[in-house]
Design an enzyme around this catalytic site. Structure first.
Site, PDB file in Angstrom:
ATOM      1  N   VAL A 365       0.854  -1.188   0.000  1.00  0.00           N
ATOM      2  CA  VAL A 365       0.000   0.000   0.000  1.00  0.00           C
ATOM      3  C   VAL A 365       0.886   1.234   0.000  1.00  0.00           C
ATOM      4  O   VAL A 365       1.678   1.442   0.932  1.00  0.00           O
ATOM      5  CB  VAL A 365      -0.945   0.022   1.219  1.00  0.00           C
ATOM      6  CG1 VAL A 365      -1.875   1.238   1.142  1.00  0.00           C
ATOM      7  CG2 VAL A 365      -1.755  -1.267   1.290  1.00  0.00           C
ATOM      8  N   ASP A 366       0.773   2.037  -1.033  1.00  0.00           N
ATOM      9  CA  ASP A 366       1.564   3.270  -1.151  1.00  0.00           C
ATOM     10  C   ASP A 366       0.687   4.341  -1.794  1.00  0.00           C
ATOM     11  O   ASP A 366       0.973   4.832  -2.882  1.00  0.00           O
ATOM     12  CB  ASP A 366       2.819   3.009  -1.988  1.00  0.00           C
ATOM     13  CG  ASP A 366       3.855   4.107  -1.824  1.00  0.00           C
ATOM     14  OD1 ASP A 366       3.705   4.944  -0.908  1.00  0.00           O
ATOM     15  OD2 ASP A 366       4.823   4.136  -2.604  1.00  0.00           O
ATOM     16  N   VAL A 367      -0.394   4.669  -1.113  1.00  0.00           N
ATOM     17  CA  VAL A 367      -1.370   5.622  -1.651  1.00  0.00           C
ATOM     18  C   VAL A 367      -1.335   6.897  -0.820  1.00  0.00           C
ATOM     19  O   VAL A 367      -1.283   6.856   0.407  1.00  0.00           O
ATOM     20  CB  VAL A 367      -2.796   5.031  -1.664  1.00  0.00           C
ATOM     21  CG1 VAL A 367      -2.902   3.926  -2.683  1.00  0.00           C
ATOM     22  CG2 VAL A 367      -3.194   4.513  -0.287  1.00  0.00           C
TER      23      VAL A 367
END
Length: 515
Positions: A365-367
């Site tokens: 997750v890299d949002v």
């Protein structure tokens, strides 16, 4: 003609406001703070204009007065197109506080056209009223037309114009349309307004042509989409012996993605290397879900010859990226190639999680939204439950969060951590920025579907496991240092978990706004 004027004015003022977010983005970002400032300033100026327009109509009621108000909106929009870049740069340099900078930028850039737009509807209503006994119907009809125009302008600006034209060209187009409406209502100085109309039309064409020309030759590129204002530019990393790098940024002062020009598949940012923890903890992983594509640095690395995956040839990587323009930029400037092992989905990460039922060995997750705050809907306990459903038995979820771990500047991380612990068996924390736990940095949060055996036995630390049955991949020589960065302090936090109903992310990320 009055009804058409009111409708088109309502549409164009919303186009102005929708484009306003793109105009402000390179200077103050696109956070909720910026949207609040823009909407508040525009509404205040519309209200002031409505008051002035009503007063003017009572004193000087004529088509010429309406034509002057329309011309004022056109000239104001043209001036906005002319000076927004210079004003934005000045505000960024002069004001350090995001709240003050966002409000000041919105006032300096949009106050003048918004004021004149506000004058139009009350003046037109006064022109149309013929009898007192039908004035209510007249007011209702014209306000309904203005609102209908605003709805049309919102969809036109958000769905069409921003996707195909640059902000400056759109602003010049708004100016030309308002001056054209002004000519339709006659009044004095027709030649001057006709000349201004021709000038605005010419400037709109030149702005669009210049954007295409600059995009083809410059070292810096600006891509505007319905979701982001994306800048791609090149520089030199002196810490790496002057290696040339290409960077992607969506906010002033930050970079979204980076790539070494001499090694496109190598990870540039320190925190991205911590995704090697995934294959370390799940050695046989070959199904990977990446939420947030950006410049696609991590997917490229996973599928490259330097992949940390045990069998990269058999890997399947799914990337969920909201903005198609990001993917297009990655293809064009960040060496993203078509690969049968790579699947790209252009949609919101939370919406994807809510409806999909597949499970993955690794979920990365890299949002982020503006100023690198995790979108609130991805940090809640409901999102944590959706993430857990996406992780296969024995799998792992890794989430990048920019925050401190301890203290008041760690509230964003703490609330996300508390949400994750409600769905995952074990959650570990790594200070990926190399800073003390009370300092702002990239934090890599590792959430395990099941408790780790070594944790249950209380036998070995992360660092002990390197070389003891789970050797680090040769491609990740800094894996021992990553494991050693694990936060070993108390993991009991008073900050409540975020929920879909209550997620004060903006309040928790004030530390980001101070940078």
């Amino acid at each position: 003609m009055l009804e058409l004027t009111v409708f088109l004015s309502g549409a164009l003022v919303m186009v102005l406001e929708m484009v306003g977010a793109r105009v402000l983005a390179p200077h103050v970002g696109t956070s909720a703070v910026v949207w609040t400032s823009l909407i508040g300033v525009v509404l205040a100026c519309l209200a002031a204009g409505a008051w002035a327009g009503g007063r003017l109509a009572d004193r000087m009621l004529s088509r010429r007065g309406l034509a002057l108000a329309l011309a004022g909106a056109g000239i104001g929009s043209g001036l906005t197109a002319l000076w927004h870049e210079a004003v934005g740069q000045w505000v960024t340099a002069a004001i350090g506080n995001l709240y003050a900078a966002a409000v000041l930028a919105a006032v300096c850039i949009f106050a003048l056209p918004a004021f004149f737009f506000g004058m139009i509807t009350p003046y037109a209503i006064r022109l149309r009223i013929e009898r007192v006994d039908s004035s209510g119907a007249t007011v209702g009809r014209l306000y309904a037309l203005s609102t209908a125009g605003s709805i049309a302008g919102t969809f036109l600006g958000g769905f069409v114009l921003i996707s195909y034209w640059g902000s400056t060209a759109i602003l010049w187009g708004v100016a030309a349309c308002m001056l054209g409406l002004s000519l339709c209502h006659g009044g004095g100085r027709l030649r001057l307004r006709a000349a201004l109309l021709a000038l605005c039309g010419l400037m709109a064409v030149l702005a669009a042509s210049y954007g295409h020309w600059q995009d083809g030759r410059a070292m810096s590129h600006l891509i505007e989409s319905p979701y982001n204002s994306i800048r791609v530019f090149e520089g030199v990393d002196w810490a790496q012996n002057g290696r040339a790098v290409r960077l992607m940024a969506t906010d002033p002062g930050y970079s979204q993605s980076g790539m070494y020009l001499d090694a496109p598949d190598e990870l540039y940012f320190r925190y991205t290397r911590f995704y090697a923890l995934g294959p370390h903890f799940v050695p046989q992983a070959n199904r990977v879900l990446m939420l947030g594509g950006g410049g696609y640095s991590v997917p490229k690395w996973l599928l490259s010859d330097k992949s940390p995956l045990a069998k990269p040839a058999e890997a399947r990587v799914t990337v969920v990226e909201l903005d198609p323009a990001m993917t297009e930029a990655a293809h064009r400037w960040f060496a993203l190639r078509d690969d049968p092992r790579l699947t790209v989905r252009h949609e919101d990460a939370r919406a994807f999680l809510n409806r999909q039922r597949d499970q993955y060995d690794l979920v990365f997750v890299d949002v982020f939204n503006s100023h690198y705050a995790v979108p609130f809907q991805m940090g809640t306990r409901e999102a944590a439950a959706a993430l857990r459903r996406a992780v296969a038995p024995g799998g792992l979820m890794l989430m990048n969060v920019i925050s401190a771990v301890q203290g008041p500047d760690g509230r964003l991380f703490q609330s996300i951590f508390n949400a994750l612990t409600q769905s995952f068996a074990e959650v570990r924390v790594y200070c990926a920025g190399g800073e003390p736990p009370d300092r702002l940095q990239n934090i890599m949060v590792a959430a395990f579907a099941e408790p780790r055996q070594e944790a249950a036995a209380g036998a070995a630390s992360d660092a002990d496991l390197v070389g003891a049955g789970q050797e680090a991949q040769p491609e990740a020589p800094d894996l021992p240092a990553m494991l050693a960065s694990r936060y070993v302090g108390p993991l009991t936090f008073a900050t409540p978990a975020l929920t879909d109903d209550f997620a004060p992310v903006e309040r928790y990320t004030l530390v980001l706004l101070r940078q």
